[in-house]
Design a protein around this motif. Structure first.
Motif, mmCIF file in Angstrom:
data_model
loop_
_atom_site.group_PDB
_atom_site.id
_atom_site.type_symbol
_atom_site.label_atom_id
_atom_site.label_comp_id
_atom_site.label_asym_id
_atom_site.label_seq_id
_atom_site.Cartn_x
_atom_site.Cartn_y
_atom_site.Cartn_z
ATOM 1 N N TYR A 1 32.953 42.459 50.056
ATOM 2 C CA TYR A 1 33.870 43.578 50.139
ATOM 3 C C TYR A 1 34.697 43.515 51.425
ATOM 4 O O TYR A 1 34.162 43.243 52.501
ATOM 5 N N CYS A 2 35.953 43.830 51.283
ATOM 6 C CA CYS A 2 36.847 43.982 52.413
ATOM 7 C C CYS A 2 36.881 45.470 52.772
ATOM 8 O O CYS A 2 36.826 46.322 51.887
ATOM 9 N N ALA A 3 36.987 45.774 54.060
ATOM 10 C CA ALA A 3 37.015 47.161 54.500
ATOM 11 C C ALA A 3 38.016 47.347 55.628
ATOM 12 O O ALA A 3 38.220 46.434 56.440
ATOM 13 N N GLU B 1 39.332 50.217 58.727
ATOM 14 C CA GLU B 1 39.039 51.451 59.448
ATOM 15 C C GLU B 1 40.339 52.172 59.784
ATOM 16 O O GLU B 1 41.382 51.555 59.915
ATOM 17 N N ARG C 1 28.953 49.891 58.860
ATOM 18 C CA ARG C 1 29.771 50.133 57.671
ATOM 19 C C ARG C 1 30.339 51.541 57.651
ATOM 20 O O ARG C 1 31.344 51.798 56.979
ATOM 21 N N TYR D 1 34.124 52.221 58.588
ATOM 22 C CA TYR D 1 35.229 51.877 57.705
ATOM 23 C C TYR D 1 35.502 52.979 56.691
ATOM 24 O O TYR D 1 34.593 53.549 56.085
ATOM 25 N N ASP D 2 36.782 53.259 56.511
ATOM 26 C CA ASP D 2 37.210 54.372 55.669
ATOM 27 C C ASP D 2 37.679 53.930 54.286
ATOM 28 O O ASP D 2 37.712 54.743 53.364
ATOM 29 N N TYR D 3 38.053 52.680 54.157
ATOM 30 C CA TYR D 3 38.599 52.196 52.898
ATOM 31 C C TYR D 3 37.905 50.887 52.524
ATOM 32 O O TYR D 3 37.649 50.037 53.389
ATOM 33 N N TRP D 4 37.666 50.741 51.217
ATOM 34 C CA TRP D 4 36.958 49.563 50.707
ATOM 35 C C TRP D 4 37.678 48.994 49.496
ATOM 36 O O TRP D 4 38.252 49.731 48.692
#
Length: 125
Positions: free
Chosen positions: A95-97, A99, A109, A112-115
């Motif tokens: 998964y890419c994340a 912030e 983890r 980070y706000d978006y995945w």
């Protein structure tokens, strides 16, 4: 809001290589530190690598140091994960994340706000 789309996963033999890509859209890419995480079946999602907004600071999990390389191209809104000398234990969904607020350590983890939706990497022995 940020949208992240990973690609580049697949099936590879042990010792082989893959390069994952993650394209970001919706927010200034250069304003976000980026991370790669992975999750194997039955296990928690774990940190793999992270790169700061400018690319000057990079962190790796001990399990991938010397084998994986994270990089980013802010002109292309893309972060990469070059994976060499792959092992069966690297098999996971990657998964890419991204912030937004920069709170927490790069390997946390919760920072980070978006995945992204994830891309499967399978390494056969």
């Amino acid at each position: 809001q940020v949208q992240l789309v990973e690609s580049g996963g697949g099936l590879v033999q042990a010792g082989g290589s893959l390069r994952l890509s993650c394209v970001a859209s919706g927010r200034a890419f250069s304003s976000s530190a980026m991370g790669w995480f992975r999750q194997a079946p039955g296990k928690e999602r774990e940190f793999v690598a992270a790169v700061s907004r400018s690319g000057s600071n990079i962190d790796y999990a001990d399990s991938v140091k010397g084998r994986f390389t994270i990089s980013r191209d802010n002109a292309k809104n893309t972060v990469y994960l070059q994976m060499n000398s792959l092992k069966p234990e690297d098999t996971a969904v990657y998964y890419c994340a991204a912030e937004q607020y920069g709170l927490g350590a790069p390997w946390d983890r919760n920072r980070y706000d978006y995945w992204g939706q994830g891309t499967q990497v399978t390494v056969s022995s």
